[in-house]
Enzyme design. Sequence first.
Site, PDB file in Angstrom:
ATOM      1  N   SER A 110     105.770 -35.416  48.557  1.00 58.44           N
ATOM      2  CA  SER A 110     105.133 -34.440  48.675  1.00 58.44           C
ATOM      3  C   SER A 110     105.667 -33.189  49.240  1.00 58.44           C
ATOM      4  O   SER A 110     104.884 -31.952  48.964  1.00 58.44           O
ATOM      5  CB  SER A 110     103.814 -34.547  49.715  1.00 58.44           C
ATOM      6  OG  SER A 110     104.317 -35.050  50.967  1.00 58.44           O
TER       7      SER A 110
ATOM      8  N   ASP B 192     110.982 -40.971  51.365  1.00 64.31           N
ATOM      9  CA  ASP B 192     110.264 -41.274  50.182  1.00 64.31           C
ATOM     10  C   ASP B 192     111.351 -41.120  48.993  1.00 64.31           C
ATOM     11  O   ASP B 192     112.031 -40.051  48.626  1.00 64.31           O
ATOM     12  CB  ASP B 192     109.358 -40.187  50.014  1.00 64.31           C
ATOM     13  CG  ASP B 192     108.110 -40.902  49.372  1.00 64.31           C
ATOM     14  OD1 ASP B 192     108.234 -41.824  48.856  1.00 64.31           O
ATOM     15  OD2 ASP B 192     107.119 -39.944  49.131  1.00 64.31           O
TER      16      ASP B 192
ATOM     17  N   GLU C  58     107.088 -46.183  45.551  1.00 62.17           N
ATOM     18  CA  GLU C  58     105.614 -46.467  44.703  1.00 62.17           C
ATOM     19  C   GLU C  58     105.567 -47.532  43.642  1.00 62.17           C
ATOM     20  O   GLU C  58     106.471 -47.702  43.226  1.00 62.17           O
ATOM     21  CB  GLU C  58     105.020 -45.091  44.184  1.00 62.17           C
ATOM     22  CG  GLU C  58     104.992 -43.909  44.868  1.00 62.17           C
ATOM     23  CD  GLU C  58     104.598 -42.687  44.250  1.00 62.17           C
ATOM     24  OE1 GLU C  58     104.178 -42.944  43.083  1.00 62.17           O
ATOM     25  OE2 GLU C  58     104.494 -41.687  44.981  1.00 62.17           O
TER      26      GLU C  58
ATOM     27  N   GLU D 225      96.700 -45.379  48.934  1.00 63.32           N
ATOM     28  CA  GLU D 225      96.420 -43.998  48.745  1.00 63.32           C
ATOM     29  C   GLU D 225      95.177 -43.864  47.963  1.00 63.32           C
ATOM     30  O   GLU D 225      95.124 -44.561  46.729  1.00 63.32           O
ATOM     31  CB  GLU D 225      97.357 -43.184  48.177  1.00 63.32           C
ATOM     32  CG  GLU D 225      96.880 -41.496  47.902  1.00 63.32           C
ATOM     33  CD  GLU D 225      98.201 -40.835  47.771  1.00 63.32           C
ATOM     34  OE1 GLU D 225      99.314 -41.010  47.794  1.00 63.32           O
ATOM     35  OE2 GLU D 225      97.975 -39.692  47.501  1.00 63.32           O
TER      36      GLU D 225
END
Length: 279
Positions: free
Chosen positions: A45, A83, A115, A182
């Site tokens: 992000s 991440d 992810e 999420e």
Amino acid sequence: MRVTINQVKGMKKKGEKIAMLTAYDYSTAKIIDEADIPLILVGDSLGMVVLGYETTIPVTIEEMIHHTKAVVRGTKRSLIVGDMPFMTYHLSAEDALRNAARFIQEAGCQAVKLEGGVTVAEKVRRVVDCGIPVMGHIGLTPQSIHQLGGFKVQGKTPEAAIKLIKDARALEEAGAFAIVLETVPAQLASLITQKVDVPTIGIGAGIGCDGQIQIINDILGLFTDFVPKHAKQYTKLAEIIHNVVSEYASEVKSGGFPTDQNSFFLDESVAAELSKLTK
Ligand code: KIV
């Protein structure tokens, strides 16, 4: 001593809720660490809230490592999760391992996040088998935003919900120590939380998760392009900064800043001699 993944797993067993935040720089990470937040994510992000990209897709591993190093330098106690950005774990398990190792060796964090569910399980296993803790991330996975067709709630049909349960189980079996959920309906997130032994960390996934993660810029009211429904602005830092910056600018214009308190002066004898020399 930093928090360990075993302590994080233990928190679920004890029913202790886990508070997790993102951080991207030294100073903010230091404040979060000193506030006893056990887990910090250097999220991709970063791309949207710090670097001004429209999505997380352009974020590079070099950018992630640069910022992860800063967060690690600012912290003593929190467990830092780096991440893995888009296309750094997609091609093969070997690629995933090589890039995960960069986070641990170069950036100095203690875990990585990636992810995906069933489709990345083999890669998660390879990375975990080499001693690198992995946090999973399912539901709305922003690196697949084009495939998902936008920032939409995931798992809304029975089929989609069952797929997410399978994803969570696959990550747990592959050795993930925790799983981010999420933007999934709260009832589904609670169900997944019951069905896996590792902690679930929700963002827009309701109260039933074992923990919560928020983007620091959202809870501080620092990112103002949009306010996601899952975020609570605890303050409006953007407004505070705007007011401070305006006050500074008007003091510079009016001569109110700097004062003697913010200035340095020559000794009187040196000032007198200099004045003679420059006559
Ligand atoms: O990049 C990020 O900050 C994240 C969180 C939203 C979980 O992945």
